[in-house]
Design an enzyme around this catalytic site. Structure first.
Site, PDB file in Angstrom:
ATOM      1  CG  PHE A 149      -0.276   0.452   2.499  1.00  0.00           C
ATOM      2  CD1 PHE A 149      -0.170   1.811   2.811  1.00  0.00           C
ATOM      3  CD2 PHE A 149       0.296  -0.468   3.372  1.00  0.00           C
ATOM      4  CE1 PHE A 149       0.469   2.228   3.985  1.00  0.00           C
ATOM      5  CE2 PHE A 149       0.934  -0.052   4.535  1.00  0.00           C
ATOM      6  CZ  PHE A 149       1.020   1.292   4.835  1.00  0.00           C
ATOM      7  CE  LYS A 173      -2.875  -8.536  -4.458  1.00  0.00           C
ATOM      8  NZ  LYS A 173      -3.319  -7.573  -3.404  1.00  0.00           N
ATOM      9  CD  GLU A 176      -5.587  -6.164   0.188  1.00  0.00           C
ATOM     10  OE1 GLU A 176      -4.625  -5.938  -0.583  1.00  0.00           O
ATOM     11  OE2 GLU A 176      -5.550  -7.019   1.080  1.00  0.00           O
ATOM     12  NE  ARG A 177      -3.329  -2.664   3.766  1.00  0.00           N
ATOM     13  CZ  ARG A 177      -2.334  -2.810   4.616  1.00  0.00           C
ATOM     14  NH1 ARG A 177      -2.225  -1.994   5.639  1.00  0.00           N
ATOM     15  NH2 ARG A 177      -1.448  -3.760   4.449  1.00  0.00           N
ATOM     16  CB  SER A 226       4.936  -7.397   5.685  1.00  0.00           C
ATOM     17  OG  SER A 226       3.882  -8.221   5.254  1.00  0.00           O
ATOM     18  CB  CYS A 281      10.418  -0.145   2.711  1.00  0.00           C
ATOM     19  SG  CYS A 281      11.003   0.439   1.142  1.00  0.00           S
ATOM     20  CD  GLU A 383       8.370  -2.862   8.269  1.00  0.00           C
ATOM     21  OE1 GLU A 383       7.692  -3.866   8.022  1.00  0.00           O
ATOM     22  OE2 GLU A 383       8.874  -2.154   7.381  1.00  0.00           O
TER      23      GLU A 383
HETATM   24  P1  NAD Z   1       1.588  -6.566   2.994  1.00  0.00           P
HETATM   25  O1  NAD Z   1       2.621  -7.625   3.108  1.00  0.00           O
HETATM   26  O2  NAD Z   1       0.452  -6.575   3.963  1.00  0.00           O
HETATM   27  O3  NAD Z   1       0.895  -6.618   1.544  1.00  0.00           O
HETATM   28  C1  NAD Z   1       1.655  -6.650   0.362  1.00  0.00           C
HETATM   29  C2  NAD Z   1       0.860  -7.368  -0.712  1.00  0.00           C
HETATM   30  O4  NAD Z   1       0.639  -8.725  -0.306  1.00  0.00           O
HETATM   31  C3  NAD Z   1      -0.510  -6.761  -0.964  1.00  0.00           C
HETATM   32  O5  NAD Z   1      -0.757  -6.734  -2.352  1.00  0.00           O
HETATM   33  C4  NAD Z   1      -1.448  -7.687  -0.236  1.00  0.00           C
HETATM   34  O6  NAD Z   1      -2.734  -7.762  -0.822  1.00  0.00           O
HETATM   35  C5  NAD Z   1      -0.754  -9.030  -0.334  1.00  0.00           C
HETATM   36  N1  NAD Z   1      -1.055  -9.906   0.809  1.00  0.00           N
HETATM   37  C6  NAD Z   1      -1.454  -9.514   2.047  1.00  0.00           C
HETATM   38  N2  NAD Z   1      -1.619 -10.601   2.830  1.00  0.00           N
HETATM   39  C7  NAD Z   1      -1.303 -11.678   2.094  1.00  0.00           C
HETATM   40  C8  NAD Z   1      -1.255 -13.084   2.365  1.00  0.00           C
HETATM   41  N3  NAD Z   1      -1.559 -13.583   3.570  1.00  0.00           N
HETATM   42  N4  NAD Z   1      -0.879 -13.907   1.380  1.00  0.00           N
HETATM   43  C9  NAD Z   1      -0.553 -13.418   0.172  1.00  0.00           C
HETATM   44  N5  NAD Z   1      -0.575 -12.092  -0.148  1.00  0.00           N
HETATM   45  C10 NAD Z   1      -0.947 -11.234   0.802  1.00  0.00           C
HETATM   46  O7  NAD Z   1       2.352  -5.177   3.008  1.00  0.00           O
HETATM   47  P2  NAD Z   1       1.748  -3.719   3.123  1.00  0.00           P
HETATM   48  O8  NAD Z   1       1.242  -3.514   4.516  1.00  0.00           O
HETATM   49  O9  NAD Z   1       0.840  -3.459   1.985  1.00  0.00           O
HETATM   50  O10 NAD Z   1       3.066  -2.835   2.903  1.00  0.00           O
HETATM   51  C11 NAD Z   1       3.943  -2.492   3.937  1.00  0.00           C
HETATM   52  C12 NAD Z   1       5.108  -3.444   3.992  1.00  0.00           C
HETATM   53  O11 NAD Z   1       5.820  -3.429   2.756  1.00  0.00           O
HETATM   54  C13 NAD Z   1       6.132  -3.030   5.040  1.00  0.00           C
HETATM   55  O12 NAD Z   1       6.611  -4.180   5.677  1.00  0.00           O
HETATM   56  C14 NAD Z   1       7.227  -2.367   4.234  1.00  0.00           C
HETATM   57  O13 NAD Z   1       8.505  -2.371   4.834  1.00  0.00           O
HETATM   58  C15 NAD Z   1       7.201  -3.222   3.012  1.00  0.00           C
HETATM   59  N6  NAD Z   1       7.833  -2.551   1.891  1.00  0.00           N
HETATM   60  C16 NAD Z   1       9.044  -3.002   1.491  1.00  0.00           C
HETATM   61  C17 NAD Z   1       9.705  -2.392   0.442  1.00  0.00           C
HETATM   62  C18 NAD Z   1      11.040  -2.905  -0.026  1.00  0.00           C
HETATM   63  O14 NAD Z   1      11.415  -2.598  -1.142  1.00  0.00           O
HETATM   64  N7  NAD Z   1      11.761  -3.673   0.755  1.00  0.00           N
HETATM   65  C19 NAD Z   1       9.109  -1.309  -0.215  1.00  0.00           C
HETATM   66  C20 NAD Z   1       7.861  -0.866   0.226  1.00  0.00           C
HETATM   67  C21 NAD Z   1       7.229  -1.511   1.283  1.00  0.00           C
END
Ligand code: NAD
Length: 499
Positions: A149, A173, A176-177, A226, A281, A383
């Site tokens: 998101f 994909k 969804e937020r 994450s 991040c 985190e």
């Molecule tokens: P998230 O892991 O909740 O979601 C990321 C994606 O995974 C979304 O599209 C979501 O729909 C999907 N998803 C969620 N739950 C899932 C599941 N159980 N199984 C499969 N797919 C699932 O992350 P977020 O809250 O949207 O974003 C924040 C996180 O992203 C933080 O941890 C941040 O550090 C990380 N991030 C990392 C980088 C990097 O390059 N390292 C860059 C930006 C964000």
């Protein structure tokens, strides 16, 4: 209620699934839209559509593919204010930061405009008698990106910009937020001349992600989110035979040496720790002053700077940062504040009670600052992803390097010093993927590559730059000979050597 639907074959696509998720307006706490969550037949339709479109797209010469990218860049620039307002309304980041989210994505599109050069192969004339060797980088086919998101414009552009320029068809994909901007970007790609079906957006949650990971037509998956989910995506996708890069969470440290310019540190630190409500991040949620004297001086300068931070609605031009993305995320961040107190850190400034706009039910958290955080605390090890800065004091340079190096995450790190030797040694020794020297958020420019180490990234290829081109293509190497009839091969049973 506004409904956000899928975008497949160049058109909005509404499926029969009744599953939806609420998209909030973090400024007010209200639900502003419902996004459809795809069923498996919608995903299958998107994949079939992409597969049908990909063959001709890959056969399109690279300069024509680049022209679509040039045009797309122009269209995004023309629509930038509209997109930034939409992004800000779903994410909660302030408008100028939403513009930055779009701009950093466009820089990857600028890189993708150079795809005729970046995708060129290699050639060796006369590698053996009458033998030439050349290589080509070919598109993989249908590929996918799953995005978080926190950068709903930049991260989709990191992925589809390079993948599509290389000749792949793409299934996106998004989170969804805040799903609206990714759909708008896909529409602008079609307007820029991309054939329908080459870029499709399918909304969903775990069910769609699993469908992408298991589908045999999809050859590569790029994920950002994450760490636990990144790890899961990496393992499940790799088990299904795919190429996978999966970027995860972070806990970046800012090391402050005794000789650092503390005024610069404070300016940079409040921006990097609290900007975008800490939902980056590459934020700096941990500051590590070296020596108690540095810690005390830094703390004295930080407190008034934190009190000056203006937290307000994301459209307020005076706001430094806005709300966090959802009420669930607000609760999670506040849970970590409680935990850090229970673990015995000193709560210097409490964002749960300060600087919150009083006229709003939005998801606001004021800037929070802890001192005397130690490495055994769970609130330090994990985190938080919110506007919370933790100060961990180090007695010397070696301890500061070890803190960043031993942490489970290794996305980014920054060091503040005037000593070139110390900076050089730090950059060489620290066990982290992206390093800033007197730079708080060292996100590499688009023609370099982005990627962390340890639990911040699973897989071995970074995002964008030449690493991106490598990830989204496969190399084929051709060894060719055009005999004129006079050459003989007396030893056909022996492994050929080139002499
Ligand atoms: P998230 O892991 O909740 O979601 C990321 C994606 O995974 C979304 O599209 C979501 O729909 C999907 N998803 C969620 N739950 C899932 C599941 N159980 N199984 C499969 N797919 C699932 O992350 P977020 O809250 O949207 O974003 C924040 C996180 O992203 C933080 O941890 C941040 O550090 C990380 N991030 C990392 C980088 C990097 O390059 N390292 C860059 C930006 C964000």
């Amino acid at each position: 209620m506004r409904k956000i639907v899928h975008f497949i074959a160049g058109k909005d696509f509404e499926d029969s699934s009744e599953n939806t998720a609420s998209v909030f307006a973090p400024n007010t706490g209200e639900v502003q839209a419902e996004v459809s969550l795809a069923n498996t037949s919608t995903l299958a339709y998107a994949i079939e559509t992409a597969q049908a479109a990909q063959v001709e797209w890959a056969a399109t010469n690279p300069q024509r593919r680049a022209r679509v990218m040039f045009k797309f860049k122009e269209l995004v620039e023309a629509n930038r204010d509209r997109l930034a307002a939409l992004l800000s309304s779903e994410h909660g980041k302030v408008l100028v930061d939403a513009q930055g989210d779009i701009q950093r994505g466009l820089e990857v599109i600028e890189f993708a405009c150079g795809i005729p050069h970046a995708q060129k192969g290699e050639y060796t004339e006369g590698a053996g008698p009458g033998i030439d060797v050349y290589s080509m980088r070919q598109a993989l086919g249908v590929v996918a990106g799953i995005t978080p998101f926190n950068f709903p414009a930049m991260i989709p552009m990191w992925m589809f910009g390079v993948a599509i320029a290389c000749g792949n068809a793409f299934i996106l994909k998004p989170s969804e937020r805040d799903p609206s901007v990714p759909v708008e970007l896909a529409k602008l790609m079609i307007e820029a001349g991309l054939p329908a079906g080459v870029l499709n957006v399918v909304h969903g949650n775990k069910e769609v992600v699993d469908g992408i990971l298991d589908h045999q037509t999809i050859k590569a998956v790029s994920f950002v989110g994450s760490s636990d989910i990144a790890n899961y995506v990496y393992e499940r996708g790799a088990r299904a035979g795919k190429r996978v890069q999966a970027m995860g969470g972070a806990k970046n440290h800012g090391i402050v040496m005794p000789d650092a310019d503390l005024d610069q540190v404070v300016t940079d630190l409040v921006g990097a720790a609290y900007g975008s409500a800490g939902e980056r991040c590459m934020a700096l949620p941990v500051v590590v002053p070296v020596g108690d004297d540095t810690a005390e001086k830094l703390k004295a300068k930080l407190i008034p700077a934190i009190k000056d931070i203006m937290v307000s609605h994301s459209e307020d031009p005076n706001a430094h940062y806005g709300p966090v993305v959802t009420s669930a995320h607000k609760e999670r961040v506040e849970g970590y504040i409680d935990l850090c107190i229970e673990e015995g850190a000193e709560l210097v400034y409490d964002g749960r009670t300060n600087q919150i706009p009083s006229d709003s039910q939005g998801f606001f958290i004021g800037p929070t600052f802890f001192d005397h955080v130690t490495k055994d605390m769970r609130s330090y090890q994990e985190e938080i992803f919110g506007p919370v800065l933790q100060m961990v004091r180090a007695k010397d340079f070696n301890e500061a390097v070890s803190l960043a190096s031993d942490h489970q995450y290794g996305n980014g790190v920054a060091m503040y010093t005037r000593n070139g030797h110390a900076a050089r040694e730090f950059a060489q020794r620290v066990n982290v993927g992206m390093v800033g020297i007197n730079v708080p958020i060292p996100v590499p420019v688009a023609y370099h590559t982005f990627g962390g180490w340890k639990r911040s990234a699973f897989g071995d290829t970074n995002q964008h730059g030449m690493e991106g081109v490598k990830f989204w293509t496969k190399v084929k190497t051709i060894t060719q000979r055009w005999p004129d009839g006079s050459d003989t091969n007396d030893n056909a049973f022996v492994i050929p050597t080139m002499g």
